[in-house]
Scaffold this active site. Structure first.
Site, PDB file in Angstrom:
ATOM      1  N   LYS A   1     -26.161  12.766 -31.610  1.00  0.00           N
ATOM      2  CA  LYS A   1     -25.875  13.629 -32.758  1.00  0.00           C
ATOM      3  C   LYS A   1     -24.503  14.291 -32.586  1.00  0.00           C
ATOM      4  O   LYS A   1     -23.696  14.295 -33.492  1.00  0.00           O
ATOM      5  CB  LYS A   1     -26.981  14.687 -32.876  1.00  0.00           C
ATOM      6  CG  LYS A   1     -26.777  15.649 -34.011  1.00  0.00           C
ATOM      7  CD  LYS A   1     -27.938  16.617 -34.119  1.00  0.00           C
ATOM      8  CE  LYS A   1     -27.561  17.727 -35.105  1.00  0.00           C
ATOM      9  NZ  LYS A   1     -28.632  18.704 -35.291  1.00  0.00           N
TER      10      LYS A   1
ATOM     11  N   GLU B   1     -24.286  12.807 -20.413  1.00  0.00           N
ATOM     12  CA  GLU B   1     -24.989  11.601 -19.957  1.00  0.00           C
ATOM     13  C   GLU B   1     -24.698  10.418 -20.874  1.00  0.00           C
ATOM     14  O   GLU B   1     -24.429   9.304 -20.425  1.00  0.00           O
ATOM     15  CB  GLU B   1     -26.508  11.848 -19.931  1.00  0.00           C
ATOM     16  CG  GLU B   1     -26.969  12.914 -18.951  1.00  0.00           C
ATOM     17  CD  GLU B   1     -27.089  14.284 -19.609  1.00  0.00           C
ATOM     18  OE1 GLU B   1     -26.231  14.617 -20.468  1.00  0.00           O
ATOM     19  OE2 GLU B   1     -28.029  15.017 -19.253  1.00  0.00           O
TER      20      GLU B   1
ATOM     21  N   GLY C   1     -32.019  17.088 -33.373  1.00  0.00           N
ATOM     22  CA  GLY C   1     -32.059  15.933 -32.484  1.00  0.00           C
ATOM     23  C   GLY C   1     -33.467  15.375 -32.295  1.00  0.00           C
ATOM     24  O   GLY C   1     -33.689  14.166 -32.345  1.00  0.00           O
ATOM     25  N   ARG C   2     -34.434  16.272 -32.125  1.00  0.00           N
ATOM     26  CA  ARG C   2     -35.801  15.807 -31.844  1.00  0.00           C
ATOM     27  C   ARG C   2     -36.514  15.282 -33.088  1.00  0.00           C
ATOM     28  O   ARG C   2     -37.647  14.803 -32.998  1.00  0.00           O
ATOM     29  CB  ARG C   2     -36.594  16.917 -31.156  1.00  0.00           C
ATOM     30  CG  ARG C   2     -36.510  18.280 -31.822  1.00  0.00           C
ATOM     31  CD  ARG C   2     -36.938  19.374 -30.850  1.00  0.00           C
ATOM     32  NE  ARG C   2     -36.761  20.713 -31.385  1.00  0.00           N
ATOM     33  CZ  ARG C   2     -35.654  21.426 -31.265  1.00  0.00           C
ATOM     34  NH1 ARG C   2     -34.593  20.906 -30.673  1.00  0.00           N
ATOM     35  NH2 ARG C   2     -35.582  22.657 -31.735  1.00  0.00           N
TER      36      ARG C   2
ATOM     37  N   GLU D   1     -39.169  21.871 -26.743  1.00  0.00           N
ATOM     38  CA  GLU D   1     -37.797  22.266 -27.090  1.00  0.00           C
ATOM     39  C   GLU D   1     -37.811  23.108 -28.368  1.00  0.00           C
ATOM     40  O   GLU D   1     -36.958  23.970 -28.553  1.00  0.00           O
ATOM     41  CB  GLU D   1     -36.911  21.020 -27.263  1.00  0.00           C
ATOM     42  CG  GLU D   1     -35.424  21.350 -27.252  1.00  0.00           C
ATOM     43  CD  GLU D   1     -34.535  20.114 -27.212  1.00  0.00           C
ATOM     44  OE1 GLU D   1     -34.388  19.457 -28.245  1.00  0.00           O
ATOM     45  OE2 GLU D   1     -33.970  19.816 -26.144  1.00  0.00           O
TER      46      GLU D   1
ATOM     47  N   HIS E   1     -58.330   8.315 -14.324  1.00  0.00           N
ATOM     48  CA  HIS E   1     -58.292   7.969 -12.906  1.00  0.00           C
ATOM     49  C   HIS E   1     -57.153   8.668 -12.191  1.00  0.00           C
ATOM     50  O   HIS E   1     -56.753   8.267 -11.103  1.00  0.00           O
ATOM     51  CB  HIS E   1     -58.205   6.445 -12.767  1.00  0.00           C
ATOM     52  CG  HIS E   1     -59.359   5.773 -13.447  1.00  0.00           C
ATOM     53  ND1 HIS E   1     -60.592   5.615 -12.855  1.00  0.00           N
ATOM     54  CD2 HIS E   1     -59.494   5.290 -14.714  1.00  0.00           C
ATOM     55  CE1 HIS E   1     -61.422   5.028 -13.711  1.00  0.00           C
ATOM     56  NE2 HIS E   1     -60.779   4.833 -14.841  1.00  0.00           N
TER      57      HIS E   1
ATOM     58  N   LYS F   1     -26.193  22.742 -18.872  1.00  0.00           N
ATOM     59  CA  LYS F   1     -25.108  21.817 -19.226  1.00  0.00           C
ATOM     60  C   LYS F   1     -23.762  22.393 -18.784  1.00  0.00           C
ATOM     61  O   LYS F   1     -22.927  21.699 -18.194  1.00  0.00           O
ATOM     62  CB  LYS F   1     -25.060  21.604 -20.745  1.00  0.00           C
ATOM     63  CG  LYS F   1     -26.145  20.729 -21.316  1.00  0.00           C
ATOM     64  CD  LYS F   1     -25.862  20.508 -22.811  1.00  0.00           C
ATOM     65  CE  LYS F   1     -27.061  19.924 -23.513  1.00  0.00           C
ATOM     66  NZ  LYS F   1     -26.889  19.793 -24.955  1.00  0.00           N
TER      67      LYS F   1
HETATM   68  O1  F6P Z   1     -29.947  18.912 -24.356  1.00  0.00           O
HETATM   69  C1  F6P Z   1     -30.806  18.916 -25.421  1.00  0.00           C
HETATM   70  C2  F6P Z   1     -30.278  18.138 -26.579  1.00  0.00           C
HETATM   71  O2  F6P Z   1     -29.321  18.880 -27.246  1.00  0.00           O
HETATM   72  C3  F6P Z   1     -31.387  17.730 -27.507  1.00  0.00           C
HETATM   73  O3  F6P Z   1     -31.690  18.698 -28.432  1.00  0.00           O
HETATM   74  C4  F6P Z   1     -30.873  16.471 -28.077  1.00  0.00           C
HETATM   75  O4  F6P Z   1     -31.892  15.677 -28.618  1.00  0.00           O
HETATM   76  C5  F6P Z   1     -30.231  15.842 -26.869  1.00  0.00           C
HETATM   77  O5  F6P Z   1     -29.684  16.926 -26.169  1.00  0.00           O
HETATM   78  C6  F6P Z   1     -29.192  14.803 -27.152  1.00  0.00           C
HETATM   79  O6  F6P Z   1     -28.153  15.309 -27.925  1.00  0.00           O
HETATM   80  P1  F6P Z   1     -27.157  14.351 -28.667  1.00  0.00           P
HETATM   81  O7  F6P Z   1     -27.933  13.524 -29.630  1.00  0.00           O
HETATM   82  O8  F6P Z   1     -26.180  15.260 -29.357  1.00  0.00           O
HETATM   83  O9  F6P Z   1     -26.472  13.492 -27.638  1.00  0.00           O
END
Ligand code: F6P
Length: 559
Positions: A216, A222, A276-277, A362, A393, A521
């Site tokens: 987003k 990452e 995002g979620r 979140e 289990h 972060k």
């Molecule tokens: O670190 C949490 C977050 O901001 C989430 O809310 C989001 O889904 C994820 O990181 C990834 O963010 P992006 O889609 O901006 O890379």
């Protein structure tokens, strides 16, 4: 169980009433409620077509249910629901609407998102981007869009994390596990751990691999590092010119995407009124139709929209997301349960708990209410889960006999998509049995009788009886549906999305921001350069300083 806590002004009395009801003698018992009311199973259940939510295996009786609806009234749940669907900026801290429902609305549905300086037609924007996605998917599947060498794409790798990974992954898996008719293989690269990258590409052919960068913000560390790694992997094998053929981007940050070098026709956008979620329904979910076909993706959107309409229009007392949210509040705030277990008796939903962890924790893992004052109630419980029967289990022992009460959601399809009906009956028998066992338990008297009937010596009975007692009276919901097809998958995910919104409203918090993830972060960004060999140490607490020094000493890396 912890004590239920008081709540802010408007809902404080309603929360106190719930706690008082739970504190009545026998107020947490379930089995007497069935004995007293032969119609309980029907009365404490709600339906949307074939989808049933049975919450009768809870200690909620008529007065508790009334008290929960009193809380909904005190929190103005109906007003909140109207504001949510009106596209108002219910994400107050970020001044954003939460209008992911527009992504699955039919073209032409009147859904506008309010913006700080105006508003925009969210349904039309979504439909436009959906048409572009569909055209791209069809071009890939038909071979009109191919890789740099002219070969068709066989694999799609989505690079993304959090909401840009979990939702698309759970949907793709749910709709492709066990099927041989899927048009493309899907892989997901989320963790910045280099082992994940190595594992993702280890047996892939760059010439037939399409890479989607899903972010987003297009700034997530990452994802940006993994995107660069994938880019290097393609460019090393096929030349720099291949990047334009093999990449597409899914983002709201169009300028950052352009800087990465992805041409605009390969960029699929969405707006910041999609959290995002909740973004699997947006272009972030492009992997889903690529992997399972457009029709199934559309059916998933249609299923989610049917849940949206139900949530928007159904009276609160027959409204599945509302009921699921209220039952959860009963467990969290009246009974003081700190956890919630999700047991999908369906291997295709093996990542569903992971997705819900983000959607719920979140969203509602918050400690202040909208005004900024501390929340006086507990908020989101800790979610965990595994597919049944595997969970039986591993951790189910604790649910049956541990010291804490852990409410469970059981999910089960009546019909499988395989041709081994006996296996599905066994799966279902276990789901029903676990819910029944949690509620009924087994008393010491019954156990003693059983052991005596089996010829066990009295001393042995005395020794074993306390260990074998299962106290029962442990609550669960059962969510039962005909089949886990794409439509129902959409309904299920949307059901939980709206449940979270309901609970956020009742707790008075902002379910749509996530400030808590920022500090980590920031600190990671500061520590990263310190890990370079020879780089000076930064200012940290003594523990972090010592661990960084030891980490560097243990590595063979040289300056
Ligand atoms: O670190 C949490 C977050 O901001 C989430 O809310 C989001 O889904 C994820 O990181 C990834 O963010 P992006 O889609 O901006 O890379």
């Amino acid at each position: 169980m912890t004590q239920a806590q008081p709540a802010p002004a408007s809902t404080r009395a309603a929360f106190a009433h719930l706690a008082a009801l739970a504190a009545r003698p026998g107020g947490t018992r379930i089995t007497p409620l069935f004995a007293a009311d032969p119609a309980r199973a029907e009365r404490f259940a709600a339906h949307l077509d074939d989808l049933t939510l049975d919450f009768s295996k809870s200690s909620i009786d008529d007065s508790a249910l009334d008290a929960l609806f009193d809380l909904a009234a005190a929190a103005d749940l109906e007003g909140f629901r109207a504001r949510l669907f009106a596209g108002e900026m219910v994400n107050v801290t970020e001044r954003r609407a939460a209008l992911h429902m527009a992504l699955r609305a039919p073209a032409g549905a009147a859904m506008r998102a309010q913006l700080p300086g105006g508003s925009e037609d969210a349904a039309a924007l979504s439909a436009h981007e959906r048409d572009r996605m569909r055209a791209f998917v069809e071009a890939v599947h038909s071979g009109r869009v191919v890789g740099a060498t002219g070969r068709r794409f066989a694999t799609v790798v989505t690079v993304g994390i959090g909401g840009s990974d979990l939702g698309p992954r759970v949907a793709t898996e749910a709709l492709s596990i066990g099927r041989s008719d899927t048009p493309m293989q899907a892989r997901f690269l989320s963790n910045v751990d280099g082992h994940a990258f190595a594992d993702t590409v280890k047996d892939l052919d760059p010439a037939t691999t399409l890479v989607l960068i899903a972010s987003k913000t297009f700034t997530t560390q990452e994802t940006m590092m993994n995107a660069a790694a994938m880019r290097g992997w393609i460019a090393d094998a096929l030349g720099e010119g291949a990047v334009a053929h093999h990449f597409a981007a899914l983002s709201t940050n169009l300028s950052a995407v352009a800087a990465f070098g992805i041409a605009s026709e390969r960029v699929f956008g969405f707006r910041d009124w999609v959290g995002g979620r909740y973004s699997l329904w947006s272009p972030v979910g492009l992997v889903i139709p690529l992997a399972v076909g457009w029709d199934r993706f559309q059916a998933m959107l249609d299923g989610a929209w049917s849940m949206d309409v139900h949530f928007r229009d159904a009276p609160l007392r027959r409204n599945l997301p509302v009921l699921l949210g209220l039952v959860g509040v009963w467990h969290t705030n009246a009974l003081g349960c700190a956890t919630q277990c999700i047991l999908a008796y369906d291997d295709r939903l093996r990542r569903f708990p992971a997705h819900l962890q983000q959607v719920e924790m979140e969203s509602n893992g918050k400690r202040v209410v909208l005004s900024g004052e501390p929340a006086e109630t507990d908020t989101c419980p800790i979610l965990f889960g595994e597919p049944g029967t595997n969970a039986q289990h591993s951790f189910m022992q604790l649910l049956h006999q541990g010291t804490r009460v852990i409410p469970v959601d059981f999910l089960l399809a009546a019909e499988p998509d395989h041709n081994r009906p006996e296996a599905h009956r066994a799966l279902a028998a276990n789901a029903f049995a676990q819910a029944e066992a949690l509620m009924r338990g087994k008393s010491e008297a019954t156990l003693r009788e059983e052991m005596a009937a089996a010829g066990m010596a009295p001393a042995e009975i005395d020794r074993l009886a306390p260990h074998r007692v299962a106290p029962g009276e442990r609550p669960s919901n059962t969510i039962l549906f005909r089949r886990l097809d794409a439509f129902t998958l959409g309904r299920l995910i949307a059901l939980y999305e709206h449940k979270v919104a309901v609970q956020g409203c009742l707790w008075g918090i902002d379910s749509f921001d996530q400030w808590g993830v920022e500090l980590g972060k920031q600190l990671a960004g500061g520590i990263l350069p310190e890990l370079t060999p020879g780089a000076p140490a930064g200012a940290h607490d003594a523990s972090t300083t010592a661990l960084i020094a030891r980490f560097k000493a243990l590595r063979h890396e040289t300056a």
